[in-house]
Design a protein around this motif. Structure first.
Motif, PDB file in Angstrom:
ATOM      1  N   CYS A 191       0.862  -1.183   0.000  1.00 35.97           N
ATOM      2  CA  CYS A 191       0.000   0.000   0.000  1.00 35.97           C
ATOM      3  C   CYS A 191       0.898   1.233   0.000  1.00 35.97           C
ATOM      4  N   THR A 192       0.636   2.144  -0.894  1.00 36.14           N
ATOM      5  CA  THR A 192       1.315   3.439  -0.866  1.00 36.14           C
ATOM      6  C   THR A 192       0.260   4.528  -0.851  1.00 36.14           C
ATOM      7  N   TYR A 193       0.630   5.684  -0.362  1.00 34.36           N
ATOM      8  CA  TYR A 193      -0.326   6.768  -0.256  1.00 34.36           C
ATOM      9  C   TYR A 193       0.378   8.080  -0.566  1.00 34.36           C
ATOM     10  N   GLU A 230       0.284  15.973   4.404  1.00 33.88           N
ATOM     11  CA  GLU A 230       0.140  16.116   5.840  1.00 33.88           C
ATOM     12  C   GLU A 230       1.240  15.340   6.568  1.00 33.88           C
ATOM     13  N   SER A 231       1.514  15.754   7.792  1.00 36.42           N
ATOM     14  CA  SER A 231       2.544  15.083   8.569  1.00 36.42           C
ATOM     15  C   SER A 231       1.959  14.165   9.643  1.00 36.42           C
ATOM     16  N   ASP A 232       0.695  14.370   9.959  1.00 31.95           N
ATOM     17  CA  ASP A 232       0.075  13.566  11.007  1.00 31.95           C
ATOM     18  C   ASP A 232      -1.239  13.001  10.491  1.00 31.95           C
ATOM     19  N   TYR A 233      -1.370  11.692  10.595  1.00 31.64           N
ATOM     20  CA  TYR A 233      -2.542  11.015  10.019  1.00 31.64           C
ATOM     21  C   TYR A 233      -2.607   9.605  10.578  1.00 31.64           C
ATOM     22  N   TYR A 234      -3.632   8.887  10.170  1.00 26.15           N
ATOM     23  CA  TYR A 234      -3.805   7.497  10.590  1.00 26.15           C
ATOM     24  C   TYR A 234      -3.901   6.605   9.358  1.00 26.15           C
ATOM     25  N   LEU A 235      -3.422   5.403   9.503  1.00 31.45           N
ATOM     26  CA  LEU A 235      -3.505   4.408   8.439  1.00 31.45           C
ATOM     27  C   LEU A 235      -4.147   3.145   8.993  1.00 31.45           C
ATOM     28  N   PHE A 236      -4.945   2.503   8.154  1.00 28.77           N
ATOM     29  CA  PHE A 236      -5.686   1.314   8.578  1.00 28.77           C
ATOM     30  C   PHE A 236      -5.595   0.237   7.501  1.00 28.77           C
ATOM     31  N   TRP A 237      -5.684  -1.001   7.945  1.00 25.90           N
ATOM     32  CA  TRP A 237      -5.957  -2.124   7.055  1.00 25.90           C
ATOM     33  C   TRP A 237      -7.284  -2.743   7.493  1.00 25.90           C
ATOM     34  N   ASN A 239       4.591  -2.717   7.981  1.00 23.72           N
ATOM     35  CA  ASN A 239       5.879  -2.066   7.758  1.00 23.72           C
ATOM     36  C   ASN A 239       5.559  -0.646   7.302  1.00 23.72           C
ATOM     37  N   PHE A 240       5.645   0.283   8.232  1.00 17.69           N
ATOM     38  CA  PHE A 240       5.293   1.666   7.976  1.00 17.69           C
ATOM     39  C   PHE A 240       6.560   2.454   7.671  1.00 17.69           C
ATOM     40  N   GLN A 241       6.659   2.934   6.449  1.00 16.26           N
ATOM     41  CA  GLN A 241       7.796   3.730   6.012  1.00 16.26           C
ATOM     42  C   GLN A 241       7.275   5.117   5.664  1.00 16.26           C
ATOM     43  N   LYS A 242       7.358   6.032   6.642  1.00 13.45           N
ATOM     44  CA  LYS A 242       6.718   7.338   6.477  1.00 13.45           C
ATOM     45  C   LYS A 242       7.336   8.145   5.342  1.00 13.45           C
ATOM     46  N   ALA A 243       8.636   8.141   5.245  1.00 14.14           N
ATOM     47  CA  ALA A 243       9.297   8.935   4.206  1.00 14.14           C
ATOM     48  C   ALA A 243       8.934   8.428   2.812  1.00 14.14           C
ATOM     49  N   PHE A 267       2.888   1.564   3.418  1.00 16.49           N
ATOM     50  CA  PHE A 267       2.231   0.966   4.584  1.00 16.49           C
ATOM     51  C   PHE A 267       1.822  -0.453   4.205  1.00 16.49           C
ATOM     52  N   SER A 268       2.741  -1.383   4.258  1.00 17.09           N
ATOM     53  CA  SER A 268       2.451  -2.756   3.838  1.00 17.09           C
ATOM     54  C   SER A 268       1.987  -3.603   5.011  1.00 17.09           C
ATOM     55  N   LEU A 269       1.197  -4.611   4.701  1.00 17.21           N
ATOM     56  CA  LEU A 269       0.643  -5.521   5.703  1.00 17.21           C
ATOM     57  C   LEU A 269       1.277  -6.895   5.520  1.00 17.21           C
TER      58      LEU A 269
END
Lengths: 115, 115
Positions: free
Chosen positions: A23-25, A29-36, A67-71, A75-77
């Protein structure tokens, strides 16, 4: 506007093996939430795991981890020890910390578990 | 557990009809949402509401309206149904804006066919 991309329309894995859904997005924004979310054939969407962007530690829930890679805005599951009951559509979703609480979803990945 | 109930699991209507899809949640959630799910497109937000009698347009509101007269109930209205509105419709609810990392809880979906 934010966008979420799941580049794998379908994935399959042998029972008891490990599989990773991508998953890529895109956001400014610098602050947010991610869900699966998981949607089995019964159709009800079920939350699998969530991640807060300000937390560096990757979220885990039993056999599910991210595996959350902010830069890289990735956001892979990862599903370990895959079970037949894991077969479903999996959706990645983004939510801003500010403003309305609407979710932006990816296109979904259909996961098949081979016995 | 949160229960989000959609009134119909399957619905068949004719072009030009006015169609009502009903959704009820039992957890006193402030926020309610209507999504449309199409293959390859994921879920797209139609409308949402953060309080009784309050509503905001989502990403694809054209051809739809909503009503929220009571906190627990959120109705989606197709004013004059068209064949391109054949889809799966999902209702969701979540707690208010003060608790932003809370997930949305989904109903089982209504598969609507417009003939």
């Amino acid at each position: 506007a934010q966008t979420v991309t799941q580049s794998q329309p379908e994935m399959s894995v042998q029972e008891a093996e490990t599989v990773t859904l991508s998953c890529t997005y895109d956001t400014s924004e610098s602050d947010y939430y991610l869900f699966w979310y998981k949607q089995p054939p019964s159709r009800q969407m079920i939350l699998v795991i969530r991640q807060e962007a300000y937390k560096q530690q990757n979220a885990t829930e039993n056999r599910f981890s991210v595996n959350f890679q902010k830069a890289a805005k990735s956001f892979s599951l990862k599903i370990s020890d895959s079970q037949l009951g894991d077969a479903a559509m999996y959706f990645c979703a983004y939510r801003s910390r500010q403003g309305a609480q609407k979710l932006v979803f990816g296109q979904g990945t259909r996961l098949t578990i081979n016995p | 557990d949160v229960k989000v109930t959609q009134s119909s699991r399957y619905l068949v209507k004719r072009t030009g009809e006015k169609v009502f899809l009903e959704c009820v949640q039992d957890m006193d959630h402030e926020n309610m949402f209507w999504y449309r799910q199409d293959p390859g497109l994921g879920l797209r937000l139609i409308y949402f509401s953060y309080d009784v009698k309050m509503k905001e347009k989502g990403d694809i509101p054209e051809g739809y309206s909503v009503s929220r007269e009571k906190k627990e109930r959120f109705s989606l209205i197709l004013e004059s149904a068209s064949t391109n509105q054949t889809s799966m419709y999902l209702c969701a609810s979540s707690r208010g804006t003060a608790i932003r990392n809370q997930p949305q809880h989904f109903g089982d979906g209504t598969r609507l066919s417009i003939l």
